[in-house]
Scaffold this active site. Structure first.
Site, PDB file in Angstrom:
ATOM      1  N   ARG A  46       2.845   5.445   9.829  1.00  0.00           N
ATOM      2  CA  ARG A  46       4.266   5.095   9.808  1.00  0.00           C
ATOM      3  C   ARG A  46       5.017   5.966   8.805  1.00  0.00           C
ATOM      4  O   ARG A  46       6.161   6.366   9.050  1.00  0.00           O
ATOM      5  CB  ARG A  46       4.457   3.607   9.492  1.00  0.00           C
ATOM      6  CG  ARG A  46       5.922   3.164   9.609  1.00  0.00           C
ATOM      7  CD  ARG A  46       6.097   1.675   9.493  1.00  0.00           C
ATOM      8  NE  ARG A  46       5.760   1.189   8.161  1.00  0.00           N
ATOM      9  CZ  ARG A  46       5.700  -0.097   7.822  1.00  0.00           C
ATOM     10  NH1 ARG A  46       5.942  -1.040   8.721  1.00  0.00           N
ATOM     11  NH2 ARG A  46       5.382  -0.453   6.596  1.00  0.00           N
ATOM     12  N   LYS A 145      10.764   3.711   7.561  1.00  0.00           N
ATOM     13  CA  LYS A 145      10.885   2.950   6.313  1.00  0.00           C
ATOM     14  C   LYS A 145      11.536   3.907   5.323  1.00  0.00           C
ATOM     15  O   LYS A 145      10.851   4.638   4.583  1.00  0.00           O
ATOM     16  CB  LYS A 145       9.501   2.476   5.861  1.00  0.00           C
ATOM     17  CG  LYS A 145       9.553   1.406   4.813  1.00  0.00           C
ATOM     18  CD  LYS A 145       8.205   0.742   4.643  1.00  0.00           C
ATOM     19  CE  LYS A 145       8.187  -0.167   3.441  1.00  0.00           C
ATOM     20  NZ  LYS A 145       9.074  -1.315   3.527  1.00  0.00           N
ATOM     21  N   GLU A 179      15.557  -9.439  11.166  1.00  0.00           N
ATOM     22  CA  GLU A 179      14.430  -9.564  10.233  1.00  0.00           C
ATOM     23  C   GLU A 179      14.968 -10.044   8.889  1.00  0.00           C
ATOM     24  O   GLU A 179      16.177 -10.146   8.705  1.00  0.00           O
ATOM     25  CB  GLU A 179      13.686  -8.231  10.087  1.00  0.00           C
ATOM     26  CG  GLU A 179      14.562  -7.080   9.644  1.00  0.00           C
ATOM     27  CD  GLU A 179      13.850  -5.728   9.675  1.00  0.00           C
ATOM     28  OE1 GLU A 179      12.636  -5.679   9.457  1.00  0.00           O
ATOM     29  OE2 GLU A 179      14.539  -4.727   9.913  1.00  0.00           O
TER      30      GLU A 179
HETATM   31  N1  PPE Z   1      11.078  -5.403   7.428  1.00  0.00           N
HETATM   32  C1  PPE Z   1      11.523  -4.816   6.293  1.00  0.00           C
HETATM   33  C2  PPE Z   1      12.965  -4.552   6.170  1.00  0.00           C
HETATM   34  C3  PPE Z   1      10.615  -4.476   5.293  1.00  0.00           C
HETATM   35  O1  PPE Z   1      11.055  -3.892   4.181  1.00  0.00           O
HETATM   36  C4  PPE Z   1       9.247  -4.779   5.451  1.00  0.00           C
HETATM   37  C5  PPE Z   1       8.251  -4.450   4.385  1.00  0.00           C
HETATM   38  C6  PPE Z   1       8.819  -5.390   6.657  1.00  0.00           C
HETATM   39  C7  PPE Z   1       9.777  -5.674   7.626  1.00  0.00           C
HETATM   40  C8  PPE Z   1       7.376  -5.693   6.945  1.00  0.00           C
HETATM   41  O2  PPE Z   1       6.631  -4.509   7.120  1.00  0.00           O
HETATM   42  P1  PPE Z   1       5.063  -4.462   6.819  1.00  0.00           P
HETATM   43  O3  PPE Z   1       4.907  -4.438   5.349  1.00  0.00           O
HETATM   44  O4  PPE Z   1       4.616  -3.213   7.474  1.00  0.00           O
HETATM   45  O5  PPE Z   1       4.464  -5.682   7.440  1.00  0.00           O
HETATM   46  N2  PPE Z   1       8.726  -4.528   3.060  1.00  0.00           N
HETATM   47  C9  PPE Z   1       7.987  -3.869   2.019  1.00  0.00           C
HETATM   48  C10 PPE Z   1       8.799  -3.638   0.787  1.00  0.00           C
HETATM   49  C11 PPE Z   1       9.111  -4.789  -0.089  1.00  0.00           C
HETATM   50  C12 PPE Z   1       9.789  -4.312  -1.361  1.00  0.00           C
HETATM   51  O6  PPE Z   1      10.382  -5.150  -2.056  1.00  0.00           O
HETATM   52  O7  PPE Z   1       9.704  -3.131  -1.702  1.00  0.00           O
HETATM   53  C13 PPE Z   1       6.637  -4.513   1.769  1.00  0.00           C
HETATM   54  O8  PPE Z   1       6.398  -5.644   2.196  1.00  0.00           O
HETATM   55  O9  PPE Z   1       5.789  -3.861   1.173  1.00  0.00           O
END
Ligand code: PPE
Length: 294
Positions: A46, A145, A179
């Site tokens: 990703r 991301k 989300e």
């Molecule tokens: N949506 C968003 C907007 C998001 O930032 C995350 C991860 C997710 C969904 C879930 O993605 P995954 O981790 O692949 O399941 N958010 C990351 C950042 C948090 C932060 O404060 O920095 C995380 O969970 O690591």
């Protein structure tokens, strides 16, 4: 590089314009005394996708990034950690057209406990539908991301926390649930697990793991648009992310979700998720990248 020496110049391009991509990855301890990075290759893929979306060229290949993650964990003797790779535009020219600036690659690792608190993980959190609409996929590339995207999410998160909630749920530009500020969202109603489709959201790797776990538990799973009022009448709601893991939501916009505590399906999915990350379920062995012992 030591923690105190890991500095950047104040004129680092990404600091000003947010042009870069990052990942959030967790490493968990295993019963055999070792540890494993959870779904490392999917996270690094990703990251490479995000870099491609931004049309940047990373000086490090996916293989080199993988080696750097492992080396950082070994060197810091961290059995459990949050790993944060970042690839962004470095110091050089100012202004938007800085295509010749160096691209900086960072891999950091540090301990990070329950993102929304141990109590949130155990009892559920209170969330609020945000007044900030999630970026449209044609203005911010949702699949990536990407650093600068998070201005939107931070506005939502800080608004929610200032109003006494723990997390913000964002709607998309058409008004459907997208989300949370740092997590994907799931709704359970009449035994069916629902989650928004993988368009216009960050396609979470935890989301993907949970979809597989829910199907393995023989739950019916549907990816479809969810309206705001469906949140209010849900039997269960939970959010997923690397940092937040599987966190139940017990209240949304001052309406109690289900019985006001983690629902039975949420609890089972959470239990299976934690078993998977700690290597206690052989079905999910391929999700673990073991950290070399040394
Ligand atoms: N949506 C968003 C907007 C998001 O930032 C995350 C991860 C997710 C969904 C879930 O993605 P995954 O981790 O692949 O399941 N958010 C990351 C950042 C948090 C932060 O404060 O920095 C995380 O969970 O690591």
């Amino acid at each position: 590089m030591s923690w105190d020496k890991a500095c950047v110049h104040v004129l680092t391009h990404a600091l000003h314009y947010g042009f870069g991509a990052f990942e959030g990855i967790r490493c968990y301890s295993l019963a055999d005394g070792g540890s494993a990075v959870f779904r490392l290759d999917e996270h690094l893929r990703r990251l490479c996708d995000s870099v491609k979306i931004l049309r940047m060229t990373s000086p490090a290949s996916q293989e080199e990034l993988r080696a750097a993650v492992m080396a950082t964990l070994v060197k810091n003797k961290l059995r459990e950690a949050y790993v944060r790779p970042l690839i962004c535009i470095g110091y050089g020219a100012m202004g938007l057209y800085a295509v010749d600036n160096p691209v900086t690659v960072v891999v950091a690792a540090f301990p990070w406990g329950a993102y929304l608190g141990e109590e949130g993980l155990a009892k559920g959190i209170r969330a609020k539908v945000s007044s900030f609409v999630r970026n449209h996929p044609n203005s911010m590339m949702a699949r990536g991301k990407i650093c600068g995207h998070y201005v939107n999410n931070i506005l939502a998160k800080t608004e929610a926390v200032r109003m006494g909630y723990q997390e913000a749920i964002m709607l998309d530009t058409e008004g459907y649930v997208s989300e949370a500020s740092g997590e994907n969202i799931f709704v359970v109603r009449d035994g069916t697990v629902l989650t928004p489709p993988p368009t216009g959201i960050l396609c979470g790797i935890t989301r993907d793991s949970v979809l597989r776990i829910a199907r393995d538990l023989s739950y019916e799973v549907v990816e479809r648009r969810i309206s705001r009022d469906e949140l209010y009448i849900a039997d269960e709601v939970f959010i997923t992310g690397t940092a937040a893991e599987v966190t139940p939501v017990r209240e949304i916009d001052d309406r109690v979700v289900g019985a006001g505590k983690p629902g039975p399906m949420t609890a089972r999915i959470q239990e299976h998720y934690f078993a998977a990350v700690h290597g206690k379920d052989p079905r999910y062995e391929s999700w673990l990248a073991r950290v070399p012992k040394k």
